[in-house]
Enzyme design. Sequence first.
Site, PDB file in Angstrom:
ATOM      1  N   HIS A 175      -6.725  24.445 -10.428  1.00 32.79           N
ATOM      2  CA  HIS A 175      -7.892  23.722 -10.930  1.00 32.79           C
ATOM      3  C   HIS A 175      -7.508  22.610 -11.903  1.00 32.79           C
ATOM      4  CE1 HIS A 175     -10.151  27.495  -9.574  1.00 32.79           C
ATOM      5  NE2 HIS A 175     -10.369  26.533  -8.713  1.00 32.79           N
TER       6      HIS A 175
ATOM      7  N   ASP B   5     -16.209  27.925  -6.213  1.00 29.47           N
ATOM      8  CA  ASP B   5     -15.898  28.857  -7.308  1.00 29.47           C
ATOM      9  C   ASP B   5     -16.103  28.213  -8.679  1.00 29.47           C
ATOM     10  OD1 ASP B   5     -13.408  27.427  -8.035  1.00 29.47           O
ATOM     11  OD2 ASP B   5     -12.612  28.288  -6.193  1.00 29.47           O
TER      12      ASP B   5
ATOM     13  N   GLU C 219     -20.963  22.173  -1.919  1.00 30.42           N
ATOM     14  CA  GLU C 219     -20.307  23.339  -1.309  1.00 30.42           C
ATOM     15  C   GLU C 219     -21.156  23.778  -0.124  1.00 30.42           C
ATOM     16  OE1 GLU C 219     -17.563  25.695  -1.751  1.00 30.42           O
ATOM     17  OE2 GLU C 219     -18.570  26.472   0.038  1.00 30.42           O
TER      18      GLU C 219
ATOM     19  N   ASP D  65     -23.354  20.267   3.475  1.00 30.26           N
ATOM     20  CA  ASP D  65     -22.122  19.925   4.196  1.00 30.26           C
ATOM     21  C   ASP D  65     -21.461  18.719   3.519  1.00 30.26           C
ATOM     22  OD1 ASP D  65     -20.212  18.950   5.957  1.00 30.26           O
ATOM     23  OD2 ASP D  65     -21.407  19.349   7.747  1.00 30.26           O
ATOM     24  N   GLY D  66     -20.264  18.924   3.005  1.00 31.50           N
ATOM     25  CA  GLY D  66     -19.570  17.858   2.297  1.00 31.50           C
ATOM     26  C   GLY D  66     -19.295  16.647   3.176  1.00 31.50           C
TER      27      GLY D  66
ATOM     28  N   ASP E 250     -11.667  20.030  -2.496  1.00 27.71           N
ATOM     29  CA  ASP E 250     -11.165  21.373  -2.796  1.00 27.71           C
ATOM     30  C   ASP E 250     -11.594  22.264  -1.639  1.00 27.71           C
ATOM     31  OD1 ASP E 250     -10.481  23.809  -3.819  1.00 27.71           O
ATOM     32  OD2 ASP E 250     -11.992  23.819  -5.410  1.00 27.71           O
ATOM     33  N   SER E 251     -10.903  22.130  -0.521  1.00 30.65           N
ATOM     34  CA  SER E 251     -11.325  22.790   0.715  1.00 30.65           C
ATOM     35  C   SER E 251     -10.482  24.013   1.012  1.00 30.65           C
ATOM     36  CB  SER E 251     -11.185  21.809   1.879  1.00 30.65           C
ATOM     37  OG  SER E 251      -9.811  21.559   2.125  1.00 30.65           O
ATOM     38  N   THR E 252     -10.941  24.790   1.982  1.00 35.66           N
ATOM     39  CA  THR E 252     -10.120  25.836   2.568  1.00 35.66           C
ATOM     40  C   THR E 252      -9.144  25.182   3.561  1.00 35.66           C
ATOM     41  OG1 THR E 252     -11.844  26.139   4.227  1.00 35.66           O
ATOM     42  CG2 THR E 252     -11.912  27.598   2.327  1.00 35.66           C
ATOM     43  N   GLU E 253      -8.407  26.008   4.250  1.00 37.81           N
ATOM     44  CA  GLU E 253      -7.482  25.538   5.288  1.00 37.81           C
ATOM     45  C   GLU E 253      -8.227  24.763   6.388  1.00 37.81           C
ATOM     46  OE1 GLU E 253      -3.847  26.894   5.217  1.00 37.81           O
ATOM     47  OE2 GLU E 253      -4.847  26.579   3.312  1.00 37.81           O
TER      48      GLU E 253
END
Lengths: 278, 278
Positions: free
Chosen positions: A62, A86, A106, A137-138, A155-158
Site C-alpha cells: 500500500h 480493502d 471497486e 466497474d473500473g 490496485d487489481s487482482t491477477e
Amino acid sequence: MGLWFTEKQTEDFGITAKINKTLHTEKTDFQKLDMVETAEWGNMLILDDMVMTTEKDEFVYHEMIAHVPLFTHPNPKHVLVVGGGDGGVIREILKHPSVEKAVLVEIDGKVIEYSKKFLPSIAGELEGPRVEVKVADGFMHIAESENAYDVIMVDSTEPVGPAVNLFSKGFYAGISKALKEDGVFVAQSDNPWFKADLIEQVFQDVKEIFPITKLYTANIPTYPSGLWTFTMGSKKHDPLQLKPERFHELDTKYYTEEIHQASFALPKFVKDLTEKKG
Amino acid sequence: MGLWFTEKQTEDFGITAKINKTLHTEKTDFQKLDMVETAEWGNMLILDDMVMTTEKDEFVYHEMIAHVPLFTHPNPKHVLVVGGGDGGVIREILKHPSVEKAVLVEIDGKVIEYSKKFLPSIAGELEGPRVEVKVADGFMHIAESENAYDVIMVDSTEPVGPAVNLFSKGFYAGISKALKEDGVFVAQSDNPWFKADLIEQVFQDVKEIFPITKLYTANIPTYPSGLWTFTMGSKKHDPLQLKPERFHELDTKYYTEEIHQASFALPKFVKDLTEKKG
C-alpha cells in the site's frame, strides 16, 4: 497440524500458512472471497485462492503503490484507485495533504464490506470526508472519465477473472485520457520470477502510450516470489527527477525518500524485461 | 499431488515445492543433508530441513554476497569463504581478475561432495587453479589466520547446529584479525520479517569491531520472506564511496553497479534495526 491455507503460486510451488480460524467464506458475484485469521500474518484476505493482503505485511504494497506516484506528481489533488477495495491505498493517499478527493472504484462491494469488518486497520479510512467510494466497474469508470485525475493507481487482482480487462492496451489508453495533462499512473504488475512475460507485455503496452515509463519493485513476503513490481506511466514528471523539497515527512514503515529512488534500480534479469522490443 | 517438500520458515508459515525425485538423503557428521529435484527450482540442496540453494535462484545470493564486498575493496587478491560448500560464492569470486587465491573452508565435506555431483552449475569451479578447498572448522581457521585476507565472506547456515559459533562477537573479532588492514567482511544475516532480533544483534556486534558497518538486501524467493540481508564490516573502504572506474563488466543476472548502491537503501522498518542502541 490443524488447518493450513496453501496458495499454489505456480503449479509446482506455493506458500502455506497456519489458520487460527476462518472468519468468512463466500462466493460473490465476481470471485471467491475468504477471510481467515492466520497465526503468522494476522487477518488475511484471499480472493480466488490468492492472498490479496494481510494485516502484517500490507504496509509494503500500500505504501509503495501510493507514495511513489504521489511524490512523482508535484501537487496531486484528485486521485483515483481502481480496485483496492480493502482500502489500504486510500489510507496511504490521505497522508498527502495536497489531496482533495480520493475516489475508489471497486467492482466487488463484498471486498469493501468484509475488509471494513475484518481488516479495520487497513479499511478504516474508507469513510473519510475526502473519500468517495463507488461500487462499479473500473474499466467503465475509466472509459467515462476525461482530464479528471492527477494520479491513478490500479490496485487489481491477477489478470484472470474480474481484472482481465485491466491488463489491456485499451485500458491504458483510457487511463491516459482520464488523467490530466501531467498525470501519473501506476499499476501492480506481478512478479518477475513466475510472470516475466506479463511484466514485459505490460511495460511495452504502457510505453506505447506514456512518454515516461518505469518499473519499480518492493518486497512483499506473502506475494509470489516476494519480489513485486509496479509499472508507472507518466505524461510529464520523471519519478527520478524530483525536486528535493518535494518530499515531506510521512508516517511509513517501508517507504522513504531513499527507497523511492532505490526501488527503480532493477536486478539485471528484471531490467532485461523492460528492454525487449515491443 | 505426489511428493512435496515443505519448509516451515516459522512455526506458522512456510514454502512448499513439488519434488520430481529425491537424489540423495544422508545424516552427515554435522547435519541432515537432502538433495532433491524440484519441478519449480531445479535441483535443491536442503540442510536440516532448510533450503540452502536451488539451481534456479542461487545466482541472487551468490552474486550479492560476493560482488558487493569484492567491488568495495579496491584490489582484492586473497579471499576467504567460510562455509559455502556448494561452491557458488567461489564461482562468483573467480569472475574478478584481481583475485589470486580463493580459499573455501567448509566444515562438512559431504556438502561439497554432493554439490559437485548434483549442482554442477554451482559447484563447477571448485577445482580451479586459483581455488583452495579445506574441509575444516571455519571458526578455527579464522582463529589461526592473521593479516591474511583482503575479503572474507561468511556463507553460513542459520545460527543453529554447526554454524552457531559463526554468529558470535568473538568470531567477528577473529575475522578482523584475519583481515588485512583495509579488509572487508560480509556475512549473510537472515531476514527482517522473522529474524529482526538476529539482524539487530549481528549489526551491533559487527559495529563494535568495524569502523564501517552496513546492511544490504537482496530478493531470494526460496529464502524466508524473500528479503535477505547481508551485514558488511569494513576497516577502511566505504561500499557507497567507490570510485566509478572501480567497476568493470561482469557476467551477472542480478548484480549491477546500480543494484550495488540501491541494495544499501533499506525499507524503514529494516533501517530501524540498524539504529537501535547496542
